[in-house]
Motif scaffolding. Structure first.
Motif, PDB file in Angstrom:
ATOM      1  N   ILE A  99       0.868  -1.179   0.000  1.00  0.00           N
ATOM      2  CA  ILE A  99       0.000   0.000   0.000  1.00  0.00           C
ATOM      3  C   ILE A  99       0.908   1.233   0.000  1.00  0.00           C
ATOM      4  O   ILE A  99       1.778   1.383   0.883  1.00  0.00           O
ATOM      5  CB  ILE A  99      -0.928   0.009   1.222  1.00  0.00           C
ATOM      6  CG1 ILE A  99      -1.784  -1.273   1.241  1.00  0.00           C
ATOM      7  CG2 ILE A  99      -1.816   1.238   1.229  1.00  0.00           C
ATOM      8  CD1 ILE A  99      -2.644  -1.472   0.030  1.00  0.00           C
ATOM      9  N   PRO A 100       0.732   2.155  -0.962  1.00  0.00           N
ATOM     10  CA  PRO A 100       1.625   3.321  -1.081  1.00  0.00           C
ATOM     11  C   PRO A 100       1.401   4.326   0.035  1.00  0.00           C
ATOM     12  O   PRO A 100       0.367   4.309   0.700  1.00  0.00           O
ATOM     13  CB  PRO A 100       1.267   3.888  -2.451  1.00  0.00           C
ATOM     14  CG  PRO A 100      -0.142   3.464  -2.690  1.00  0.00           C
ATOM     15  CD  PRO A 100      -0.292   2.119  -2.062  1.00  0.00           C
ATOM     16  N   ASP A 118      -6.106  -5.508  -4.787  1.00  0.00           N
ATOM     17  CA  ASP A 118      -7.077  -6.594  -4.569  1.00  0.00           C
ATOM     18  C   ASP A 118      -7.723  -6.579  -3.186  1.00  0.00           C
ATOM     19  O   ASP A 118      -8.466  -7.495  -2.821  1.00  0.00           O
ATOM     20  CB  ASP A 118      -6.444  -7.971  -4.789  1.00  0.00           C
ATOM     21  CG  ASP A 118      -6.027  -8.186  -6.248  1.00  0.00           C
ATOM     22  OD1 ASP A 118      -6.681  -7.571  -7.123  1.00  0.00           O
ATOM     23  OD2 ASP A 118      -5.114  -8.968  -6.504  1.00  0.00           O
ATOM     24  N   TYR A 119      -7.441  -5.532  -2.396  1.00  0.00           N
ATOM     25  CA  TYR A 119      -8.146  -5.364  -1.124  1.00  0.00           C
ATOM     26  C   TYR A 119      -9.391  -4.516  -1.371  1.00  0.00           C
ATOM     27  O   TYR A 119      -9.287  -3.406  -1.904  1.00  0.00           O
ATOM     28  CB  TYR A 119      -7.250  -4.674  -0.083  1.00  0.00           C
ATOM     29  CG  TYR A 119      -6.090  -5.510   0.397  1.00  0.00           C
ATOM     30  CD1 TYR A 119      -6.275  -6.412   1.457  1.00  0.00           C
ATOM     31  CD2 TYR A 119      -4.826  -5.396  -0.184  1.00  0.00           C
ATOM     32  CE1 TYR A 119      -5.199  -7.181   1.904  1.00  0.00           C
ATOM     33  CE2 TYR A 119      -3.764  -6.173   0.263  1.00  0.00           C
ATOM     34  CZ  TYR A 119      -3.959  -7.062   1.309  1.00  0.00           C
ATOM     35  OH  TYR A 119      -2.916  -7.834   1.751  1.00  0.00           O
ATOM     36  N   MET A 131     -10.398   8.831   5.278  1.00  0.00           N
ATOM     37  CA  MET A 131     -10.075   7.574   5.946  1.00  0.00           C
ATOM     38  C   MET A 131     -10.356   6.426   4.974  1.00  0.00           C
ATOM     39  O   MET A 131     -11.455   6.318   4.411  1.00  0.00           O
ATOM     40  CB  MET A 131     -10.908   7.388   7.222  1.00  0.00           C
ATOM     41  CG  MET A 131     -10.691   6.080   7.937  1.00  0.00           C
ATOM     42  SD  MET A 131      -9.015   5.872   8.587  1.00  0.00           S
ATOM     43  CE  MET A 131      -9.129   6.980  10.002  1.00  0.00           C
ATOM     44  N   VAL A 132      -9.356   5.548   4.786  1.00  0.00           N
ATOM     45  CA  VAL A 132      -9.502   4.389   3.890  1.00  0.00           C
ATOM     46  C   VAL A 132      -9.347   3.121   4.730  1.00  0.00           C
ATOM     47  O   VAL A 132      -8.336   2.965   5.423  1.00  0.00           O
ATOM     48  CB  VAL A 132      -8.452   4.425   2.755  1.00  0.00           C
ATOM     49  CG1 VAL A 132      -8.621   3.198   1.852  1.00  0.00           C
ATOM     50  CG2 VAL A 132      -8.575   5.707   1.957  1.00  0.00           C
ATOM     51  N   LEU A 133     -10.371   2.237   4.652  1.00  0.00           N
ATOM     52  CA  LEU A 133     -10.303   0.934   5.307  1.00  0.00           C
ATOM     53  C   LEU A 133     -10.136  -0.139   4.246  1.00  0.00           C
ATOM     54  O   LEU A 133     -10.885  -0.189   3.261  1.00  0.00           O
ATOM     55  CB  LEU A 133     -11.571   0.639   6.121  1.00  0.00           C
ATOM     56  CG  LEU A 133     -11.885   1.574   7.295  1.00  0.00           C
ATOM     57  CD1 LEU A 133     -13.093   1.068   8.071  1.00  0.00           C
ATOM     58  CD2 LEU A 133     -10.687   1.729   8.207  1.00  0.00           C
ATOM     59  N   GLY A 134      -9.154  -0.987   4.431  1.00  0.00           N
ATOM     60  CA  GLY A 134      -8.937  -2.106   3.525  1.00  0.00           C
ATOM     61  C   GLY A 134      -9.317  -3.418   4.183  1.00  0.00           C
ATOM     62  O   GLY A 134      -8.715  -3.814   5.187  1.00  0.00           O
ATOM     63  N   TYR A 135     -10.310  -4.109   3.640  1.00  0.00           N
ATOM     64  CA  TYR A 135     -10.798  -5.374   4.195  1.00  0.00           C
ATOM     65  C   TYR A 135     -10.023  -6.530   3.584  1.00  0.00           C
ATOM     66  O   TYR A 135      -9.417  -6.393   2.512  1.00  0.00           O
ATOM     67  CB  TYR A 135     -12.295  -5.525   3.921  1.00  0.00           C
ATOM     68  CG  TYR A 135     -13.164  -4.737   4.885  1.00  0.00           C
ATOM     69  CD1 TYR A 135     -13.855  -5.391   5.896  1.00  0.00           C
ATOM     70  CD2 TYR A 135     -13.255  -3.343   4.783  1.00  0.00           C
ATOM     71  CE1 TYR A 135     -14.643  -4.661   6.784  1.00  0.00           C
ATOM     72  CE2 TYR A 135     -14.045  -2.621   5.669  1.00  0.00           C
ATOM     73  CZ  TYR A 135     -14.734  -3.284   6.672  1.00  0.00           C
ATOM     74  OH  TYR A 135     -15.508  -2.580   7.559  1.00  0.00           O
ATOM     75  N   LYS A 142     -17.356  -5.728  -4.860  1.00  0.00           N
ATOM     76  CA  LYS A 142     -17.813  -4.358  -5.113  1.00  0.00           C
ATOM     77  C   LYS A 142     -18.183  -4.197  -6.581  1.00  0.00           C
ATOM     78  O   LYS A 142     -17.475  -4.693  -7.469  1.00  0.00           O
ATOM     79  CB  LYS A 142     -16.716  -3.358  -4.747  1.00  0.00           C
ATOM     80  CG  LYS A 142     -16.297  -3.420  -3.291  1.00  0.00           C
ATOM     81  CD  LYS A 142     -15.235  -2.378  -2.976  1.00  0.00           C
ATOM     82  CE  LYS A 142     -15.811  -0.959  -3.110  1.00  0.00           C
ATOM     83  NZ  LYS A 142     -14.823   0.058  -2.718  1.00  0.00           N
ATOM     84  N   ASN A 143     -19.315  -3.544  -6.788  1.00  0.00           N
ATOM     85  CA  ASN A 143     -19.766  -3.246  -8.145  1.00  0.00           C
ATOM     86  C   ASN A 143     -19.032  -1.994  -8.621  1.00  0.00           C
ATOM     87  O   ASN A 143     -19.215  -0.917  -8.068  1.00  0.00           O
ATOM     88  CB  ASN A 143     -21.278  -3.028  -8.154  1.00  0.00           C
ATOM     89  CG  ASN A 143     -21.827  -2.905  -9.566  1.00  0.00           C
ATOM     90  OD1 ASN A 143     -21.083  -3.020 -10.541  1.00  0.00           O
ATOM     91  ND2 ASN A 143     -23.133  -2.665  -9.674  1.00  0.00           N
TER      92      ASN A 143
END
Length: 464
Positions: A99-100, A118-119, A131-135, A142-143
């Motif tokens: 993640i950059p 791919d997250y 704020m960015v959350l990566g699951y 996700k569409n």
């Protein structure tokens, strides 16, 4: 075909009733599954909560320890991008190396709509950044192009209704196609059962899913036809036997009655011998009447007695029968009394006069047969409710409750039929005569203390 259509309606009704129930069950299961999801499981909501909970200070940014620990436990990483520098101002400890640390506007647009390495990523807007959350990978789908035609959305209720109707129609067609062969087999079965009830011969082609039932119905039909054939042969033999015996007995019985009459009138014989001759004559006359009744009952039972119906005055028929009965009585132990001073003279029926007189005579003779000590016979005629009613009552011994019940029972009953033949052959002939004229016979206790019988016949209408 009426039964087939009724069966089809039943099947289609069950299908239409079951389809909404199945749909309702699916909706309940869907609601049950979705209700089990945690309220904070929505990733967009989680990202917005994290953005609002992020604390900004001159020393740096920090997230409350419980929330940060919760993200790490679920395998979620987070990064906070500053609005001015487009660089990561804060990040969680589990941030992947791929993640950059700095972003462009295109990077932010891509991760907001879709994925980052791919997250699946979800964003929430904070005070001075994003704020960015990566699951975890493959945890959400996700569409990437969530755009819809407005007219499609506006007409969605009608489209859903059309979709449901088309599905129901398709289900009905599939159901009818699946049971069409069964329905084709059911119609001959129902027709065959109806024909069996009407004693008509039945043959059903033994094919299809109900071939075994058709086989048993065909066998039952063959058995019933054979039994009916045997029964007709037996009854024909019985009728012929009764007719032959009646014919063979008449000649010797006539000779016995003739000689008995001569002996009764012979003044040279002692009074005791003449009395015995009188007994022989009476019993012979009774035997003659019984033979005639038996022959007539047999012919009436099998519709072999020709019935010539014409307008008849009921009062004249009843009076003639009463006069003939009185003239044949040699003793005064059975007087006949009219209960009405003026019987209805216009009581007209459409009937065979000979049979009606025979019926009235049998009712009068029945009073004699069951009252050897004598009795008074009460005769009445009235018109009531569109019927002509002839009542014959006596003040004799009467009948017991069990005898009256059996006399009122059906003639074809096993024990009842034998009882009629032994104790009520004359009454059974009256009942048969009444039935052949569309009437009926009623039996009950007389108000005079003895037995009572009522012959009811429909009055002749003007158009008849």
């Amino acid at each position: 075909m009426k039964n087939l259509f009724k069966l089809i309606r039943r099947f289609v009704g069950m299908l239409l009733l079951s389809s909404p129930l199945i749909l309702l069950l699916n909706l309940l299961l869907l609601g049950l599954l979705t209700s089990r999801q945690a309220p904070n499981a929505d990733p967009w909501t989680m990202a917005q909560q994290a953005a609002e909970a992020l604390q900004l200070s001159p020393e740096g940014c920090s997230l409350p320890e419980p929330l940060e620990q919760s993200l790490e436990n679920e395998g979620i990483w987070a990064v906070y991008i500053d609005n001015h520098t487009l660089r990561a101002a804060w990040q969680t400890k589990n941030l992947p190396d791929c993640i950059p640390a700095s972003y462009t506007a295109a990077d932010i647009a891509r991760l907001t709509r879709g994925y980052m390495e791919d997250y699946p990523t979800f964003t929430g807007v904070g005070q001075s950044g994003l704020m960015v959350l990566g699951y975890p990978k493959q945890s959400y789908w996700k569409n990437l192009w969530p755009s819809w035609d407005y007219q499609l959305i506006a007409g969605l209720p009608a489209l859903l209704l059309l979709f449901v109707l088309m599905n129901l129609l398709m289900l009905v067609l599939i159901y009818l196609m699946a049971i069409s062969k069964l329905l084709k087999s059911i119609q001959p079965i129902t027709d065959g059962i109806q024909d069996l009830g009407a004693c008509r011969p039945v043959y059903i082609r033994q094919e299809g899913p109900l071939s075994e039932i058709a086989l048993h119905i065909n066998r039952a039909s063959e058995r019933l036809q054979f039994q009916n054939f045997q029964l007709r042969r037996r009854e024909t033999a019985r009728v012929n036997w009764i007719a032959g015996v009646s014919h063979d007995i008449r000649t010797p019985l006539s000779m016995v009655m003739g000689y008995a009459a001569q002996l009764q009138k012979d003044v040279r014989l002692p009074q005791e011998a003449r009395g015995r001759a009188e007994v022989i004559l009476k019993q012979s006359e009774r035997m003659k009447n019984l033979i005639g009744d038996l022959n007539l009952a047999s012919r009436l039972e099998y519709n072999m007695q020709p019935i010539e119906k014409r307008p008849e005055n009921m009062l004249m028929l009843v009076r003639q029968a009463a006069v003939d009965f009185i003239n044949l009585q040699q003793e005064e132990r059975y007087p006949v009394q009219w209960e009405e001073e003026r019987p209805p003279a216009g009581c007209t029926v459409c009937a065979d006069g000979r049979l009606i007189q025979r019926a009235v005579t049998n009712l009068l003779q029945n009073c004699v047969n069951h009252n050897e000590q004598g009795c008074t016979i009460y005769l009445s005629l009235l018109e009531e409710g569109g019927n002509c009613i002839v009542s014959v009552e006596d003040d004799g011994a009467g009948v017991s409750d069990s005898q009256l019940k059996r006399l009122k029972g059906p003639l074809q009953d096993g024990s009842g039929g034998a009882f009629w033949q032994q104790h009520g052959l004359g009454l059974s002939i009256v009942r048969q005569i009444a039935a052949s004229h569309g009437g009926r016979l009623e039996l009950f206790r007389s108000a005079h203390g003895g037995f009572a019988a009522r012959l009811i016949l429909p009055v002749k209408k003007g158009s008849e």
